[in-house]
Design an enzyme around this catalytic site. Structure first.
Site, PDB file in Angstrom:
ATOM      1  N   SER A  15      -0.945   1.213 -13.316  1.00 58.76           N
ATOM      2  CA  SER A  15       0.625   0.669 -12.935  1.00 58.76           C
ATOM      3  C   SER A  15       1.078  -0.137 -13.744  1.00 58.76           C
ATOM      4  O   SER A  15       0.235  -0.884 -14.430  1.00 58.76           O
ATOM      5  CB  SER A  15       0.445  -0.154 -11.573  1.00 58.76           C
ATOM      6  OG  SER A  15       1.479  -0.686 -11.018  1.00 58.76           O
ATOM      7  N   TYR A  61      -2.640  -6.480  -4.940  1.00 57.51           N
ATOM      8  CA  TYR A  61      -2.530  -5.121  -5.506  1.00 57.51           C
ATOM      9  C   TYR A  61      -2.610  -5.146  -6.972  1.00 57.51           C
ATOM     10  O   TYR A  61      -3.310  -4.394  -7.685  1.00 57.51           O
ATOM     11  CB  TYR A  61      -1.015  -4.462  -5.158  1.00 57.51           C
ATOM     12  CG  TYR A  61      -0.606  -3.270  -5.783  1.00 57.51           C
ATOM     13  CD1 TYR A  61      -1.238  -2.161  -5.456  1.00 57.51           C
ATOM     14  CD2 TYR A  61       0.201  -3.147  -6.831  1.00 57.51           C
ATOM     15  CE1 TYR A  61      -1.211  -0.995  -6.171  1.00 57.51           C
ATOM     16  CE2 TYR A  61       0.520  -1.856  -7.463  1.00 57.51           C
ATOM     17  CZ  TYR A  61       0.003  -0.520  -7.152  1.00 57.51           C
ATOM     18  OH  TYR A  61      -0.055   0.429  -7.585  1.00 57.51           O
TER      19      TYR A  61
HETATM   20  P1  NAP Z   1       1.634   8.196  -2.051  1.00 59.87           P
HETATM   21  O1  NAP Z   1       2.937   8.872  -2.076  1.00 59.87           O
HETATM   22  O2  NAP Z   1       1.379   7.078  -1.008  1.00 59.87           O
HETATM   23  O3  NAP Z   1       0.289   8.932  -2.290  1.00 59.87           O
HETATM   24  C1  NAP Z   1      -1.044   8.124  -2.251  1.00 59.87           C
HETATM   25  C2  NAP Z   1      -2.083   9.508  -2.149  1.00 59.87           C
HETATM   26  O4  NAP Z   1      -3.367   8.740  -2.262  1.00 59.87           O
HETATM   27  C3  NAP Z   1      -2.046  10.367  -1.162  1.00 59.87           C
HETATM   28  O5  NAP Z   1      -2.059  11.628  -1.599  1.00 59.87           O
HETATM   29  C4  NAP Z   1      -3.309   9.855  -0.451  1.00 59.87           C
HETATM   30  O6  NAP Z   1      -3.690  10.804   0.618  1.00 59.87           O
HETATM   31  C5  NAP Z   1      -4.178   9.230  -1.469  1.00 59.87           C
HETATM   32  N1  NAP Z   1      -5.242   8.512  -0.759  1.00 59.87           N
HETATM   33  C6  NAP Z   1      -5.017   6.991  -0.250  1.00 59.87           C
HETATM   34  N2  NAP Z   1      -6.187   6.890   0.176  1.00 59.87           N
HETATM   35  C7  NAP Z   1      -7.009   7.767  -0.002  1.00 59.87           C
HETATM   36  C8  NAP Z   1      -8.586   7.708   0.173  1.00 59.87           C
HETATM   37  N3  NAP Z   1      -9.067   6.853   0.775  1.00 59.87           N
HETATM   38  N4  NAP Z   1      -9.110   8.880  -0.297  1.00 59.87           N
HETATM   39  C9  NAP Z   1      -8.362   9.997  -0.892  1.00 59.87           C
HETATM   40  N5  NAP Z   1      -7.026   9.788  -1.101  1.00 59.87           N
HETATM   41  C10 NAP Z   1      -6.396   8.793  -0.758  1.00 59.87           C
HETATM   42  O7  NAP Z   1       1.735   7.131  -3.539  1.00 59.87           O
HETATM   43  P2  NAP Z   1       2.003   7.484  -5.208  1.00 59.87           P
HETATM   44  O8  NAP Z   1       3.302   6.862  -5.331  1.00 59.87           O
HETATM   45  O9  NAP Z   1       2.125   9.032  -5.209  1.00 59.87           O
HETATM   46  O10 NAP Z   1       0.784   6.613  -5.596  1.00 59.87           O
HETATM   47  C11 NAP Z   1      -0.068   7.405  -6.251  1.00 59.87           C
HETATM   48  C12 NAP Z   1      -0.923   6.474  -7.347  1.00 59.87           C
HETATM   49  O11 NAP Z   1       0.071   5.893  -8.354  1.00 59.87           O
HETATM   50  C13 NAP Z   1      -1.531   5.179  -6.669  1.00 59.87           C
HETATM   51  O12 NAP Z   1      -2.605   4.909  -7.401  1.00 59.87           O
HETATM   52  C14 NAP Z   1      -0.654   4.227  -7.022  1.00 59.87           C
HETATM   53  O13 NAP Z   1      -1.094   2.825  -6.789  1.00 59.87           O
HETATM   54  C15 NAP Z   1       0.130   4.747  -8.267  1.00 59.87           C
HETATM   55  N6  NAP Z   1       1.351   3.937  -8.720  1.00 59.87           N
HETATM   56  C16 NAP Z   1       2.466   4.192  -7.778  1.00 59.87           C
HETATM   57  C17 NAP Z   1       3.814   3.504  -8.191  1.00 59.87           C
HETATM   58  C18 NAP Z   1       5.035   3.821  -7.249  1.00 59.87           C
HETATM   59  O14 NAP Z   1       5.766   3.077  -7.090  1.00 59.87           O
HETATM   60  N7  NAP Z   1       4.874   4.845  -6.427  1.00 59.87           N
HETATM   61  C19 NAP Z   1       3.896   3.255  -9.336  1.00 59.87           C
HETATM   62  C20 NAP Z   1       2.817   2.728  -9.931  1.00 59.87           C
HETATM   63  C21 NAP Z   1       1.591   3.217  -9.816  1.00 59.87           C
HETATM   64  P3  NAP Z   1      -4.084  10.877   1.908  1.00 59.87           P
HETATM   65  O15 NAP Z   1      -3.354   9.867   2.751  1.00 59.87           O
HETATM   66  O16 NAP Z   1      -4.009  12.174   2.335  1.00 59.87           O
HETATM   67  O17 NAP Z   1      -5.621  10.729   1.884  1.00 59.87           O
END
Ligand code: NAP
Length: 236
Positions: A142, A155
């Protein structure tokens, strides 16, 4: 450009958001995708959608907090496909509060998924990549791996930790022909947070998928080790 045809790609957190988009892109590029997350229904929806478009995908229920669950994922991938060529460490979440208000369970929970989970998954798939003398690992970090903001102490600490882990890992494994790429997105339009999102400027999950594909398909001699992805402009 390297082709992904015939490659086996494991995507953690593939049930929605950035992971789902990356899984779609990799499948469209010819990889067989292993979708790993906890939500069986959403994983099945992603798998079906990839199959409908003519791609190859399997879903394996995985909780990256559990060493046993991650070990079982690696065993299944080894048995079904002979191992993974690509690992996308994407699963992660954020709880945002000032340090005074941050609950210990949320602090520990984020470290369990965002850092320890990446360690477990990497450790599970690395031996196979080393044995086959090749592989690619993509970490979704991130901009919070580099920037600080109020309410982001815990975070951000997980994402700084992930970046530190990834930079060392990259140096440790490159002589095995394993490339490690770390992508640092700004705010992306997913269910990750309910922060206000400007539809005109916010990065879309497909943009992170495209960035991932770009890094994965670079010529084998080149490792794009770190990529920051920002909104092009901030509308006031
Ligand atoms: P999201 O839509 O909330 O998706 C998160 C994913 O992580 C879901 O598929 C969830 O699946 C999975 N997950 C969470 N806990 C887990 C566990 N214990 N075991 C296996 N899977 C797990 O969020 P996103 O935005 O796509 O985020 C994905 C990545 O991008 C994260 O690492 C986040 O920190 C990073 N990121 C996001 C942003 C943003 O603004 N969206 C910005 C920078 C970085 P289940 O609930 O089905 O397990």
């Amino acid at each position: 450009m390297e082709s992904l045809k015939g490659k086996i790609a494991v995507v953690t957190g593939a049930s929605r958001g950035i992971g789902e988009s990356i899984a779609n892109s990799l499948a469209d590029a010819g990889a067989t995708v292993v979708l790993a997350a906890r939500d069986a229904n959403r994983l099945e929806t992603v798998r079906e959608s990839i199959k409908t478009r003519g791609g190859q995908a399997v879903a394996i229920l995985t909780d990256v907090r559990s060493a046993d669950s991650v070990a079982e994922l690696a065993v299944q991938v080894e048995q079904q496909f002979g191992g993974a060529d690509i690992l996308i460490n994407n699963a992660g979440y954020g709880v945002f509060a000032k340090v005074l208000d941050m609950k210990l369970e949320d602090f520990d929970g984020m470290f369990d998924v965002n850092v320890r989970g990446v360690f477990l998954c990497t450790k599970a798939f690395l031996p196979g990549m080393i044995k086959r003398h090749g592989g690619q690992i993509v970490n979704i970090a991130s901009l919070a791996s580099k920037n600080s903001f109020v309410g982001g102490a815990a975070y951000s600490a997980t994402k700084f930790a992930l970046l530190g882990f990834a930079r060392s890992l990259m140096l440790e494994v490159r002589d095995y022909n394993i490339r490690v790429v770390t992508i640092c997105p700004g705010a992306v339009n997913t269910e990750f947070s309910d922060h206000a999102k400007d539809a005109h400027t916010i990065i879309q999950p497909e943009d992170i998928a495209e960035t991932t594909l770009f890094a994965l398909t670079m010529p084998a001699r080149t490792n794009v080790s770190e990529i920051d992805v920002r909104p092009a402009r901030i509308l006031k």
